[in-house]
Scaffold this active site. Sequence first.
Site, PDB file in Angstrom:
ATOM      1  N   MET A   1       0.851  -1.298   0.046  1.00  0.00           N
ATOM      2  CA  MET A   1       0.080   0.085  -0.163  1.00  0.00           C
ATOM      3  C   MET A   1       0.833   1.231  -0.058  1.00  0.00           C
ATOM      4  O   MET A   1       0.528   2.448   0.416  1.00  0.00           O
ATOM      5  CB  MET A   1      -0.820   0.001   1.127  1.00  0.00           C
ATOM      6  CG  MET A   1      -1.889  -1.180   1.129  1.00  0.00           C
ATOM      7  SD  MET A   1      -3.564  -0.947   1.881  1.00  0.00           S
ATOM      8  CE  MET A   1      -2.936  -0.393   3.660  1.00  0.00           C
TER       9      MET A   1
ATOM     10  N   HIS B   1       9.628  -3.351   3.317  1.00  0.00           N
ATOM     11  CA  HIS B   1       9.478  -3.588   1.824  1.00  0.00           C
ATOM     12  C   HIS B   1      10.797  -3.808   0.992  1.00  0.00           C
ATOM     13  O   HIS B   1      10.501  -4.549   0.107  1.00  0.00           O
ATOM     14  CB  HIS B   1       8.620  -2.340   1.307  1.00  0.00           C
ATOM     15  CG  HIS B   1       7.353  -1.925   1.804  1.00  0.00           C
ATOM     16  ND1 HIS B   1       7.111  -0.946   2.765  1.00  0.00           N
ATOM     17  CD2 HIS B   1       6.147  -2.792   1.811  1.00  0.00           C
ATOM     18  CE1 HIS B   1       5.899  -0.902   3.187  1.00  0.00           C
ATOM     19  NE2 HIS B   1       5.159  -1.968   2.572  1.00  0.00           N
TER      20      HIS B   1
ATOM     21  N   LYS C   1       4.811 -10.314   9.448  1.00  0.00           N
ATOM     22  CA  LYS C   1       4.312  -9.380  10.505  1.00  0.00           C
ATOM     23  C   LYS C   1       2.537  -9.616  10.403  1.00  0.00           C
ATOM     24  O   LYS C   1       2.047  -9.641  11.420  1.00  0.00           O
ATOM     25  CB  LYS C   1       4.619  -8.032  10.236  1.00  0.00           C
ATOM     26  CG  LYS C   1       3.882  -7.211  11.339  1.00  0.00           C
ATOM     27  CD  LYS C   1       4.260  -5.818  11.146  1.00  0.00           C
ATOM     28  CE  LYS C   1       3.951  -4.910  10.117  1.00  0.00           C
ATOM     29  NZ  LYS C   1       2.454  -4.732  10.363  1.00  0.00           N
TER      30      LYS C   1
ATOM     31  N   SER D   1       6.570  -0.984  10.104  1.00  0.00           N
ATOM     32  CA  SER D   1       5.172  -0.636   9.570  1.00  0.00           C
ATOM     33  C   SER D   1       4.984   0.665   9.174  1.00  0.00           C
ATOM     34  O   SER D   1       5.621   1.647   9.832  1.00  0.00           O
ATOM     35  CB  SER D   1       4.233  -0.874  10.682  1.00  0.00           C
ATOM     36  OG  SER D   1       2.897  -0.579  10.317  1.00  0.00           O
TER      37      SER D   1
HETATM   38  O1  PAF Z   1      -0.342  -5.790   3.530  1.00  0.00           O
HETATM   39  C1  PAF Z   1      -0.504  -5.171   2.787  1.00  0.00           C
HETATM   40  O2  PAF Z   1       0.400  -3.952   2.549  1.00  0.00           O
HETATM   41  C2  PAF Z   1      -2.009  -5.066   2.183  1.00  0.00           C
HETATM   42  O3  PAF Z   1      -2.781  -5.696   3.012  1.00  0.00           O
HETATM   43  C3  PAF Z   1      -2.086  -5.582   0.817  1.00  0.00           C
HETATM   44  C4  PAF Z   1      -1.671  -7.264   0.884  1.00  0.00           C
HETATM   45  C5  PAF Z   1      -1.206  -4.996  -0.008  1.00  0.00           C
HETATM   46  C6  PAF Z   1      -3.306  -5.678   0.213  1.00  0.00           C
HETATM   47  O4  PAF Z   1      -3.814  -4.341  -0.157  1.00  0.00           O
END
Ligand code: PAF
Length: 275
Positions: free
Chosen positions: A25, A32, A147, A183
């Site tokens: 997101m 990430h 997580k 996060s």
């Molecule tokens: O974990 C996330 O960032 C979201 O729940 C995902 C998997 C991208 C779905 O919107």
Amino acid sequence: MRIITTVAEARSLVRSKLRVLVPTMGALHKAHAELIRVAREHAGRNGEVVVSIFVNPLQFEPGSDYERYPRPEEVDEEFCQNAGVDFLFHPNVTEMYADDRSVFVDESSLSNTLEGKSRPGHFRGVCTVVAKLFNILAPDAAVFGEKDFQQLAIVRRVVRDLNFKIDIIAVPTVREEDGLACSSRNQYLNLEERKQAAVLHKALRAVAGASEKSAGDVLALARKVIKQAPLARIDYVELVDSETLQPAEMAGPNTVLVFAVFFGKTRLIDNIRLG
Ligand code: PAF
């Protein structure tokens, strides 16, 4: 790196190489980067790493932080570029959802507990968008962080029950120096909340390795440690079976301690496998 904003363009990508998807997101951070690194490892030098960035309105329950969720678009694009991503899929809401949408993906067992109880409709939104991303981007594999332990279990169930031909790759939780799980929501914490949030990792360490202990003892210990932080407000702390997500009676190799704890308005989740 090619940036794609429409479903039609994503569909037109010729799929001749191993393709690994990292659904996100946005508001990208070092966890990430690790998901992207694992995706590249899996795809190989000749494969394709695709990152999707989409703040999915469907998974935000009413009154939650959808509007204020961070959207640093240019920074995220640069992040992906530097991380060696091949394709960035960055659609807007109208591209992803028709106004009169009427089909959703509902997982009806694992979603009823933990996050699903506290955030009604959340997993319906997650399952729907993940299934759409799988259909639009047609990956061979997709990478998810541990997580979001319950999300991972539910995505695996969607893949199994809807016969997606996609490998789900789980990546261990990436942590800050004091152990707080990375996060995008950590940036909502003020200085004092951020300092006290380190207690969450302390609680995980306190119960780590607990085996043959009753759920009552493990939960009491975790709660006691979390309550050392005066600003912590526990939403839930539970010991569950790692497959069924149902409450476990004893800590053991197939059990996971999971919790959600508020610091101010910010709700943080984390987990640890026991035994
Ligand atoms: O974990 C996330 O960032 C979201 O729940 C995902 C998997 C991208 C779905 O919107």
